[in-house]
Scaffold this active site. Structure first.
Site, mmCIF file in Angstrom:
data_model
loop_
_atom_site.group_PDB
_atom_site.id
_atom_site.type_symbol
_atom_site.label_atom_id
_atom_site.label_comp_id
_atom_site.label_asym_id
_atom_site.label_seq_id
_atom_site.Cartn_x
_atom_site.Cartn_y
_atom_site.Cartn_z
ATOM 1 N N SER A 184 0.819 -1.357 0.097
ATOM 2 C CA SER A 184 0.121 -0.048 -0.154
ATOM 3 C C SER A 184 1.021 1.249 -0.076
ATOM 4 C CB SER A 184 -0.928 -0.124 1.343
ATOM 5 O OG SER A 184 -1.456 1.186 1.434
ATOM 6 N N TYR A 197 -2.470 -1.507 10.128
ATOM 7 C CA TYR A 197 -2.542 -2.044 8.919
ATOM 8 C C TYR A 197 -1.492 -1.286 7.996
ATOM 9 C CZ TYR A 197 -4.173 -1.406 3.831
ATOM 10 O OH TYR A 197 -4.357 -1.405 2.598
#
Length: 292
Positions: A184, A197
């Site tokens: 990400s 995360y």
């Protein structure tokens, strides 16, 4: 429906994983201008978290390119999305590829990951392309909110599964195979409200770099894709309604991406077009500048 390509209707899903079929608008996994070229003809691909979002778009493009597809999903929560994706693959696959399979599982545990790999190999005989893509995320205001159980759950899904699936799949991957891991943009720029995360996504970047060095002598390439904000079920399942409605507006292009805009990066890394790429990460992120 979103009217300007930048804002979404206010919406919230109360459980993870999120459900694609109830989103408004439905994420776009098809680019009508996409032209396949048999780049993955004869290949067998395993895509974790392939029932929706980026995973669905990857399955669709891989199928168009001639690959035989197996994907995982969470039983009881993603059944309809998985059934929809199976139909999409069947409708899109080439005549030479085999029937796709959808495998329900919780990838956070080694034994489950081994069972997935065993099922794929039992049906198709090998794995040529592994896409580690499954993920979950939860918003938090401070690090004090994140207890041991919470942290363990997120790390199990987001990074433990990458280790577990890979370690079992490698036994059935030959020279020239490809492993692609979804990380990400948050791994590069940080995210204060997605601390756990973001930490897993940073771990994935290191996993890519280290594993690429380990497998280079075997001519198995390891790369990654680090999407920016993309309209997937993870968004309404993670964020409050106001944040969801403005999702993606902070990036230079001023909008969230759609899954079909991310999937070609996976096709490139899975194909021989990227034969000199290993240990690398592609950044389809709407113009966010990162120190890649």
């Amino acid at each position: 429906m979103a009217t300007d390509g930048k804002n979404f209707p206010r919406q919230k899903q109360d459980t993870q994983p999120g459900k694609e079929h109830v989103m408004d608008p439905i994420p776009q996994f098809i680019n009508p201008n996409y032209r396949p070229a048999d780049k993955l003809k004869g290949k067998v691909a395993l895509v974790t978290g392939g029932d929706s979002g980026i995973g669905r778009a990857v399955c669709y493009c891989f199928a168009r390119e001639g690959a035989t597809i197996a994907f995982t999903y969470v039983k009881g929560r993603e059944d309809k999305d998985a059934a929809d994706t199976l139909k999409i693959i069947n409708d899109s696959k080439t005549k030479d590829s085999q029937e796709p399979i959808a495998i329900p599982t919780d990838l956070g545990y080694d034994a489950h990951c081994k069972s997935v790999v065993d099922e794929v190999v039992g049906k198709y005989g090998r794995i040529d392309i592994l896409v580690n893509n499954a993920a979950e995320q939860y918003m938090c205001k401070t690090v004090e909110e994140i207890d041991e159980n919470w942290l363990d759950r997120v790390f199990r899904t987001n990074i433990y599964s990458y280790f577990f699936v890979t370690r079992h799949a490698l036994k059935h991957m030959n020279e020239g195979s490809s492993i692609i891991n979804t990380t990400s943009v948050n791994a590069y720029k940080g995210n204060a409200s997605l601390l756990d995360y973001t930490s897993t996504k940073g771990a994935i970047v290191s996993f890519i770099r280290g594993l690429a060095l380990q497998l280079a002598p075997k001519n198995i390439r390891v790369n990654g894709v680090a999407p920016g904000p993309v309209w997937t079920p993870l968004i309404p399942a993670s964020f409050h309604e106001e944040k969801t409605s403005k999702f993606g507006s902070e990036c230079p292009m001023g909008r969230a991406g759609q899954p079909y805009e991310i999937a070609p990066s996976f096709v490139f890394l899975a194909s021989e077009d990227s034969s000199y790429f290993t240990g690398q990460v592609l950044h389809p992120n709407g113009g966010m500048i990162v120190n890649a």
